[in-house]
Design an enzyme around this catalytic site. Structure first.
Site, PDB file in Angstrom:
ATOM      1  CB  SER A 104      44.690  50.301  39.802  1.00  0.00           C
ATOM      2  OG  SER A 104      44.466  49.793  41.142  1.00  0.00           O
ATOM      3  CE1 TYR A 129      41.357  54.586  39.995  1.00  0.00           C
ATOM      4  CE2 TYR A 129      41.864  52.702  40.953  1.00  0.00           C
ATOM      5  CZ  TYR A 129      42.348  53.646  40.618  1.00  0.00           C
ATOM      6  OH  TYR A 129      43.838  54.065  40.537  1.00  0.00           O
TER       7      TYR A 129
END
Length: 243
Positions: free
Chosen positions: A138, A151
Site C-alpha cells: 500500500s 495497516y
C-alpha cells in the site's frame, strides 16, 4: 500467457477480483482464492469462463498453511502447476495508534503479515521456472496517513518480505515484486469514510481521482506477464502520482 496458471488470493472482490479477471483475459488459467464468500467467488469464475477463460474457485485462510497448500494443490490438479502467485488477501483496521484495540492489531497482522509469509513460502516451494510473485502492499507505507499505523506497519512487512524473497529465488528465473496502490475505490477503502473524506483523498493525486481496481490489475498483469520479466525486487507505487 496461454498455458500458464495463476493463484490469486482475495480474488472474490475488489482489487483481487479485477486481478483475477485481468490475468484470465491475458490467457492465464486462474484459481480464484477466497476466504468467506463462496457466492462472490463463483461469480468471478462464471465471469471468467463466460469470456472463454479457465478458472476454479478455492477457499483458503491465507494464514493457515494447510489451507494454502491445498489452494496450490487445486491449481496443480486443475491446471498442471503454478506459474503466477498474486497475494491480494488483506485486512484493514484504522485507528490512532494510542486507541487501536490490540485484538484488531492481531487479526490484521495474522492476515497481512503471517498470511503473506505463508503464501510467499508456498510460492517459493511450488512456482515453475519463468514464474512471478506479486504481493499487494500500500502507498500508505510512504504516505503515513494518521490512523493507518497498524495497516502501514503490516504492509511495510510485505515490502520487506518481497525484497528478501526476490533475492532468495536467485537462479530460478522467478520474479518477485509488490504493487502498492494508493487510494482506490474498493469496498474496503470506502467503508466508513464520508463523502468529504473520499473527495479530499481523490484530489491528492495530480490526476485528481481515485484509482480503480482495474488500474491496479493492469499493473499486476504487466508484472505477471512477459513484458515484466526484467522487473524484479521492486515496489511499484500505483497511486496516480501522490508523492
Amino acid at each position: 500467457m496461454t498455458g500458464r496458471a495463476a493463484v490469486v488470493t482475495g480474488a472474490s472482490r475488489g482489487i483481487g477480483r479485477a486481478i483475477a479477471t485481468a490475468l484470465a483475459a491475458a490467457g492465464q488459467a486462474v484459481v480464484v482464492g477466497y476466504a468467506g464468500s463462496a457466492a462472490a467467488a463463483r461469480e468471478v469464475v462464471d465471469h471468467i469462463t463466460a469470456g472463454g477463460g479457465r478458472a476454479v474457485a478455492a477457499q483458503a485462510d491465507v494464514a493457515d498453511e494447510r489451507a494454502v497448500a491445498a489452494l496450490f494443490d487445486t491449481a496443480t490438479e486443475a491446471f498442471g502447476g503454478v506459474d503466477v502467485v498474486v497475494n491480494s488477501a488483506g485486512r484493514m483496521s484504522l485507528a490512532p495508534i494510542a486507541e487501536l484495540d490490540l485484538a484488531d492489531l492481531d487479526d490484521l497482522h495474522r492476515t497481512n503479515v503471517r498470511g503473506t509469509f505463508v503464501v510467499a513460502r508456498e510460492a517459493a516451494r511450488r512456482l515453475r521456472p519463468g514464474g512471478a510473485v506479486v504481493m499487494l502492499s500500500s502507498s500508505v507505507v510512504g504516505l503515513q496517513f494518521p490512523t493507518y499505523g497498524a495497516y502501514a506497519a503490516s504492509k511495510g512487512a510485505v515490502e520487506a518480505m518481497t525484497m528478501v524473497l526476490a533475492r532468495e529465488l536467485r537462479g530460478r528465473d522467478i520474479t518477485v515484486n509488490a504493487v502498492a496502490p494508493g487510494p482506490t475505490a474498493t469496498e474496503l477503502f470506502l467503508d466508513g469514510k464520508d463523502e468529504e473524506t473520499v473527495a479530499r483523498l481523490a484530489k491528492q493525486p495530480p490526476l485528481e481521482r481515485l484509482g480503480t481496481p482495474e488500474d491496479i490489475a493492469r499493473v499486476v498483469a504487466f508484472l505477471a506477464g512477459p513484458d515484466g520479466r526484467w522487473v524484479n525486487g521492486q515496489v511499484l507505487r500505483a497511486n496516480g502520482g501522490i508523492a
